[in-house]
Scaffold this motif. Structure first.
Motif, PDB file in Angstrom:
ATOM      1  N   LEU A  51       0.841  -1.209   0.000  1.00 39.36           N
ATOM      2  CA  LEU A  51       0.000   0.000   0.000  1.00 39.36           C
ATOM      3  C   LEU A  51       0.872   1.253   0.000  1.00 39.36           C
ATOM      4  CD1 LEU A  51      -2.811  -1.049   2.524  1.00 39.36           C
ATOM      5  CD2 LEU A  51      -3.035  -0.803   0.044  1.00 39.36           C
ATOM      6  N   LYS A  52       1.955   1.191   0.759  1.00 38.38           N
ATOM      7  CA  LYS A  52       2.864   2.337   0.796  1.00 38.38           C
ATOM      8  C   LYS A  52       3.432   2.599  -0.607  1.00 38.38           C
ATOM      9  CE  LYS A  52       6.144   4.497   3.766  1.00 38.38           C
ATOM     10  NZ  LYS A  52       7.134   4.388   4.802  1.00 38.38           N
ATOM     11  N   ALA A  53       3.760   1.507  -1.293  1.00 42.29           N
ATOM     12  CA  ALA A  53       4.348   1.625  -2.636  1.00 42.29           C
ATOM     13  C   ALA A  53       3.372   2.250  -3.638  1.00 42.29           C
ATOM     14  CB  ALA A  53       4.792   0.246  -3.128  1.00 42.29           C
ATOM     15  N   LEU A  54       2.076   2.224  -3.325  1.00 43.73           N
ATOM     16  CA  LEU A  54       1.101   2.852  -4.231  1.00 43.73           C
ATOM     17  C   LEU A  54       1.366   4.357  -4.338  1.00 43.73           C
ATOM     18  CD1 LEU A  54      -2.341   1.349  -3.059  1.00 43.73           C
ATOM     19  CD2 LEU A  54      -0.964   0.638  -5.032  1.00 43.73           C
ATOM     20  N   GLY A  55       1.824   4.948  -3.228  1.00 38.12           N
ATOM     21  CA  GLY A  55       2.034   6.390  -3.204  1.00 38.12           C
ATOM     22  C   GLY A  55       0.728   7.151  -3.412  1.00 38.12           C
ATOM     23  N   ALA A  56      -0.395   6.526  -3.057  1.00 37.48           N
ATOM     24  CA  ALA A  56      -1.711   7.134  -3.303  1.00 37.48           C
ATOM     25  C   ALA A  56      -2.255   7.759  -2.019  1.00 37.48           C
ATOM     26  CB  ALA A  56      -2.670   6.056  -3.792  1.00 37.48           C
ATOM     27  N   PRO A  57      -3.150   8.752  -2.138  1.00 37.64           N
ATOM     28  CA  PRO A  57      -3.734   9.340  -0.932  1.00 37.64           C
ATOM     29  C   PRO A  57      -4.432   8.275  -0.083  1.00 37.64           C
ATOM     30  CG  PRO A  57      -4.429  10.545  -2.907  1.00 37.64           C
ATOM     31  CD  PRO A  57      -3.677   9.348  -3.369  1.00 37.64           C
ATOM     32  N   ARG A  58      -4.292   8.394   1.224  1.00 36.48           N
ATOM     33  CA  ARG A  58      -4.867   7.391   2.129  1.00 36.48           C
ATOM     34  C   ARG A  58      -6.375   7.242   1.927  1.00 36.48           C
ATOM     35  NH1 ARG A  58      -7.003   4.022   4.079  1.00 36.48           N
ATOM     36  NH2 ARG A  58      -6.992   3.162   6.190  1.00 36.48           N
ATOM     37  N   THR A  59      -7.048   8.306   1.541  1.00 36.21           N
ATOM     38  CA  THR A  59      -8.506   8.232   1.389  1.00 36.21           C
ATOM     39  C   THR A  59      -8.930   7.526   0.095  1.00 36.21           C
ATOM     40  OG1 THR A  59      -8.351  10.434   0.449  1.00 36.21           O
ATOM     41  CG2 THR A  59      -9.059  10.279   2.756  1.00 36.21           C
ATOM     42  N   SER A  60      -7.950   7.166  -0.743  1.00 39.26           N
ATOM     43  CA  SER A  60      -8.331   6.546  -2.017  1.00 39.26           C
ATOM     44  C   SER A  60      -8.449   5.022  -1.916  1.00 39.26           C
ATOM     45  CB  SER A  60      -7.335   6.937  -3.122  1.00 39.26           C
ATOM     46  OG  SER A  60      -6.029   6.496  -2.784  1.00 39.26           O
ATOM     47  N   TYR A  61      -8.131   4.466  -0.746  1.00 37.44           N
ATOM     48  CA  TYR A  61      -8.325   3.019  -0.576  1.00 37.44           C
ATOM     49  C   TYR A  61      -8.845   2.713   0.817  1.00 37.44           C
ATOM     50  CZ  TYR A  61      -3.512   3.599   1.147  1.00 37.44           C
ATOM     51  OH  TYR A  61      -2.391   4.046   1.797  1.00 37.44           O
ATOM     52  N   VAL A  62      -9.512   1.575   0.925  1.00 36.54           N
ATOM     53  CA  VAL A  62     -10.175   1.149   2.164  1.00 36.54           C
ATOM     54  C   VAL A  62      -9.453  -0.096   2.671  1.00 36.54           C
ATOM     55  CG1 VAL A  62     -12.342   0.230   3.071  1.00 36.54           C
ATOM     56  CG2 VAL A  62     -12.389   2.088   1.380  1.00 36.54           C
ATOM     57  N   VAL A  63      -9.021  -0.033   3.927  1.00 32.63           N
ATOM     58  CA  VAL A  63      -8.283  -1.173   4.498  1.00 32.63           C
ATOM     59  C   VAL A  63      -9.070  -1.767   5.665  1.00 32.63           C
ATOM     60  CG1 VAL A  63      -6.127  -1.940   5.559  1.00 32.63           C
ATOM     61  CG2 VAL A  63      -6.092  -0.086   3.883  1.00 32.63           C
ATOM     62  N   ALA A  64      -9.258  -3.071   5.596  1.00 36.08           N
ATOM     63  CA  ALA A  64      -9.909  -3.780   6.702  1.00 36.08           C
ATOM     64  C   ALA A  64      -8.915  -4.773   7.299  1.00 36.08           C
ATOM     65  CB  ALA A  64     -11.131  -4.530   6.181  1.00 36.08           C
ATOM     66  N   THR A  65      -8.855  -4.801   8.638  1.00 31.58           N
ATOM     67  CA  THR A  65      -8.132  -5.898   9.277  1.00 31.58           C
ATOM     68  C   THR A  65      -9.003  -6.465  10.388  1.00 31.58           C
ATOM     69  OG1 THR A  65      -5.994  -6.691  10.076  1.00 31.58           O
ATOM     70  CG2 THR A  65      -6.764  -4.579  10.980  1.00 31.58           C
ATOM     71  N   LYS A  66      -8.429  -7.354  11.177  1.00 29.79           N
ATOM     72  CA  LYS A  66      -9.245  -8.094  12.141  1.00 29.79           C
ATOM     73  C   LYS A  66      -8.519  -8.205  13.469  1.00 29.79           C
ATOM     74  CE  LYS A  66     -11.056 -10.525   8.177  1.00 29.79           C
ATOM     75  NZ  LYS A  66      -9.929 -10.776   7.262  1.00 29.79           N
ATOM     76  N   CYS A  67      -9.224  -8.751  14.456  1.00 29.70           N
ATOM     77  CA  CYS A  67      -8.604  -8.949  15.773  1.00 29.70           C
ATOM     78  C   CYS A  67      -9.267 -10.148  16.433  1.00 29.70           C
ATOM     79  CB  CYS A  67      -8.768  -7.693  16.634  1.00 29.70           C
ATOM     80  SG  CYS A  67     -10.478  -7.208  16.887  1.00 29.70           S
ATOM     81  N   GLY A  68      -8.563 -10.733  17.403  1.00 32.41           N
ATOM     82  CA  GLY A  68      -9.123 -11.844  18.170  1.00 32.41           C
ATOM     83  C   GLY A  68      -8.646 -13.208  17.724  1.00 32.41           C
ATOM     84  N   ARG A  69      -8.127 -13.314  16.493  1.00 29.14           N
ATOM     85  CA  ARG A  69      -7.595 -14.596  16.016  1.00 29.14           C
ATOM     86  C   ARG A  69      -6.125 -14.404  15.651  1.00 29.14           C
ATOM     87  NH1 ARG A  69      -9.858 -19.254  11.821  1.00 29.14           N
ATOM     88  NH2 ARG A  69      -8.430 -20.761  12.746  1.00 29.14           N
ATOM     89  N   TYR A  70      -5.272 -15.262  16.200  1.00 25.79           N
ATOM     90  CA  TYR A  70      -3.822 -15.142  16.005  1.00 25.79           C
ATOM     91  C   TYR A  70      -3.231 -16.527  15.784  1.00 25.79           C
ATOM     92  CZ  TYR A  70      -5.353 -10.880  18.169  1.00 25.79           C
ATOM     93  OH  TYR A  70      -6.083  -9.745  18.430  1.00 25.79           O
ATOM     94  N   LYS A  71      -2.009 -16.549  15.288  1.00 21.11           N
ATOM     95  CA  LYS A  71      -1.298 -17.822  15.110  1.00 21.11           C
ATOM     96  C   LYS A  71      -1.290 -18.597  16.433  1.00 21.11           C
ATOM     97  CE  LYS A  71       3.172 -17.812  14.839  1.00 21.11           C
ATOM     98  NZ  LYS A  71       4.534 -17.438  14.467  1.00 21.11           N
ATOM     99  N   GLU A  72      -1.197 -17.860  17.537  1.00 22.76           N
ATOM    100  CA  GLU A  72      -1.110 -18.484  18.864  1.00 22.76           C
ATOM    101  C   GLU A  72      -2.463 -18.989  19.350  1.00 22.76           C
ATOM    102  OE1 GLU A  72      -0.237 -15.152  18.322  1.00 22.76           O
ATOM    103  OE2 GLU A  72       1.826 -15.683  17.826  1.00 22.76           O
ATOM    104  N   GLY A  73      -3.560 -18.537  18.726  1.00 21.02           N
ATOM    105  CA  GLY A  73      -4.899 -18.953  19.151  1.00 21.02           C
ATOM    106  C   GLY A  73      -5.857 -17.785  19.202  1.00 21.02           C
ATOM    107  N   PHE A  74      -7.010 -18.001  19.845  1.00 20.76           N
ATOM    108  CA  PHE A  74      -8.053 -16.966  19.894  1.00 20.76           C
ATOM    109  C   PHE A  74      -7.999 -16.212  21.213  1.00 20.76           C
ATOM    110  CE2 PHE A  74      -9.448 -20.019  16.821  1.00 20.76           C
ATOM    111  CZ  PHE A  74     -10.023 -19.237  15.833  1.00 20.76           C
ATOM    112  N   ASP A  75      -8.217 -14.917  21.154  1.00 20.62           N
ATOM    113  CA  ASP A  75      -8.323 -14.113  22.370  1.00 20.62           C
ATOM    114  C   ASP A  75      -9.186 -12.891  22.063  1.00 20.62           C
ATOM    115  OD1 ASP A  75      -8.076 -12.618  24.649  1.00 20.62           O
ATOM    116  OD2 ASP A  75      -5.891 -12.835  24.837  1.00 20.62           O
TER     117      ASP A  75
END
Ligand code: NAD
Length: 316
Positions: free
Chosen positions: A69-93
Motif C-alpha cells: 500500500l505504501k508503494a502505491l504512493g496514493a492518498p490514504r482516502t483513495s483506498y479502504v483497508v480492513a483488518t481483524k482482531c481476536g484470532r492469532y497464530k497463537e490462538g483466539f483471544d
C-alpha cells in the motif's frame, strides 16, 4: 470497476475486493515483489478495498500489504483497508485487553494511522456472549479513538450474525463479513440478506472461489470441505475445462451478481490472478454471466448444494 455502498458507512467499495490472505503464504509462497505488483495492479484497475488479518501467515499478510500500500504512493482516502482482531497464530483471544493491543500492532505492521474497518475474526471460536459484552464495546472505544472508522464481525456459521446483532444496541456494528456462503456450491447467505439489511449492516462476501474449491488447481491441503464436496467441485472444474471455460471466472461472476453484497473478496497472489479477476468483473458488466455453463455447473453441484463444514466451538 463498479463501486457499491457499504451499508450506512458512506464507504464505496469496489465490487471486487482484494483478499490479502494469500500474501501471508496461505495458498503457497508469494514473493514481496509479486505481492507489491499485484496490489499495485489491483489498485490501478479500480480495486479500492483490501482485507487482511494478523492471523494470515502469522502477521506476514499485514506486513506485506502495508509495504504494498505504501508503494502505491496514493492518498490514504483513495483506498479502504480492513483488518481483524481476536484470532492469532497463537490462538483466539477476544478479551478487551488483547483486541485493544492488537489494533496498535496491526497499524504498525500496515504502516497506517487508522484502518477503515476492524472486525472480530471468526467469532464462532470464542464465546459469543464475550464478543457481545466485552469485545464489541472495546471496538466501539477504538472507533471513538479514531483507530478504526467502522467495526464488524466475521465467521463461517451464519447463525453467529443474528446472535450478535440481536444483542448489541442498534447501529453498533457497521459490517458483517461472511465467507463461503455465496458461491456456486453454497448460496445460503442470500437468505440472510433481508435480515442483515434490516439491521443496517454492510455485507461483505469473502471466498467466492470457496477457498480454492472452485479453481482448476483445486483446494489447498488444509481445506476443511468433505471429500464429497471436494470431488463435486473438481468434477465441475473438469467439466468447465472440457468446454473451454473457466470455473473460477464463473464462480466470481456468480458472487458478483448479487448487488446486495457490497464487495466480493477474492484472495489474489499474482498479477495474473488480478488480471483475470478484473477481466471477469468487466465481462460480467458488459456481457452478463454464461447461463449455460452456470446451469451445467449447478446440476453437477446439486447433490452437495449448500453443504458446509463445522467451524468453531459449541456455544452454550
Ligand atoms: P478465495 O475463494 O478467494 O480463493 C483464493 C484462492 O483462489 C487462492 O488460492 C488464489 O490464489 C486463487 N485464485 C484467485 N483468483 C484466481 C483465478 N482467477 N483463477 C484461479 N485461482 C484463483 O478464498 P480466500 O482467499 O480464503 O478468501 C478471500 C479473502 O477473503 C481472504 O484473502 C481474506 O481476506 C477474506 N476472508 C476472510 C475470512 C474471515 O474473516 N473469516 C474468511 C475467508 C476469507
Amino acid at each position: 470497476m463498479e463501486l457499491r455502498e457499504l451499508g450506512r458507512t458512506g464507504l464505496k467499495l469496489s465490487s471486487v475486493g482484494f483478499g490479502a490472505s494469500p500474501l501471508g503464504n496461505v495458498f503457497g509462497t508469494v514473493s514481496d515483489e509479486e505481492a507489491v505488483a499485484s496490489v499495485g495492479l489491483a489498485f490501478k484497475s479500480g480495486i479500492n478495498f483490501f482485507d487482511t488479518s494478523p492471523y494470515y501467515g502469522g502477521t506476514l499478510s499485514e506486513k506485506v500489504l502495508g509495504k504494498a500500500l505504501k508503494a502505491l504512493g496514493a492518498p490514504r482516502t483513495s483506498y479502504v483497508v480492513a483488518t481483524k482482531c481476536g484470532r492469532y497464530k497463537e490462538g483466539f483471544d477476544f478479551s478487551a485487553e488483547r483486541v485493544t493491543r492488537s489494533i496498535e500492532e496491526s497499524l504498525e505492521r500496515l504502516q497506517l494511522d487508522y484502518v477503515d474497518i476492524l472486525q472480530c475474526h471468526d467469532i464462532e471460536f470464542g464465546s459469543l456472549d464475550q464478543v457481545v459484552n466485552e469485545t464489541i464495546p472495546a471496538l466501539v472505544k477504538l472507533k471513538e479513538a479514531g483507530k478504526t472508522r467502522f467495526i464488524g464481525i466475521t465467521g463461517l456459521p451464519l447463525s453467529i450474525f443474528s446472535y450478535v446483532l440481536d444483542r448489541v444496541p442498534p447501529g453498533t456494528l457497521d459490517v458483517v463479513l461472511s465467507y463461503c456462503h455465496y458461491s456456486l456450491n453454497d448460496s445460503t447467505l442470500g437468505d440472510l440478506v433481508p435480515y442483515l439489511k434490516s439491521k443496517g449492516v454492510g455485507i461483505i462476501h469473502a471466498s467466492p472461489l470457496s477457498m480454492g474449491l472452485l479453481t482448476q488447481a483445486g483446494p489447498p491441503q488444509w481445506h476443511p470441505a468433505s471429500p464429497a464436496l471436494k470431488s463435486a467441485c473438481q468434477a465441475a472444474a473438469a467439466h468447465c475445462k472440457e468446454k473451454g471455460k473457466n470455473i473460477s471466472k464463473l464462480a466470481l461472476q456468480f458472487s458478483l451478481l448479487n448487488k446486495e453484497i457490497t464487495s466480493v473478496l477474492v484472495g489474489m497472489k499474482s498479477v495474473e490472478q488480478v488480471e483475470e479477476n478484473v477481466a471477469a468483473a468487466r465481462e460480467l458488466a458488459t456481457c452478463g454471466i454464461d447461463e449455460e455453463a452456470l446451469s451445467e455447473v449447478e446440476a453437477i453441484m446439486k447433490p452437495v448444494r449448500n453443504h458446509s463444514w463445522p467451524s468453531g466451538i459449541q456455544q452454550s
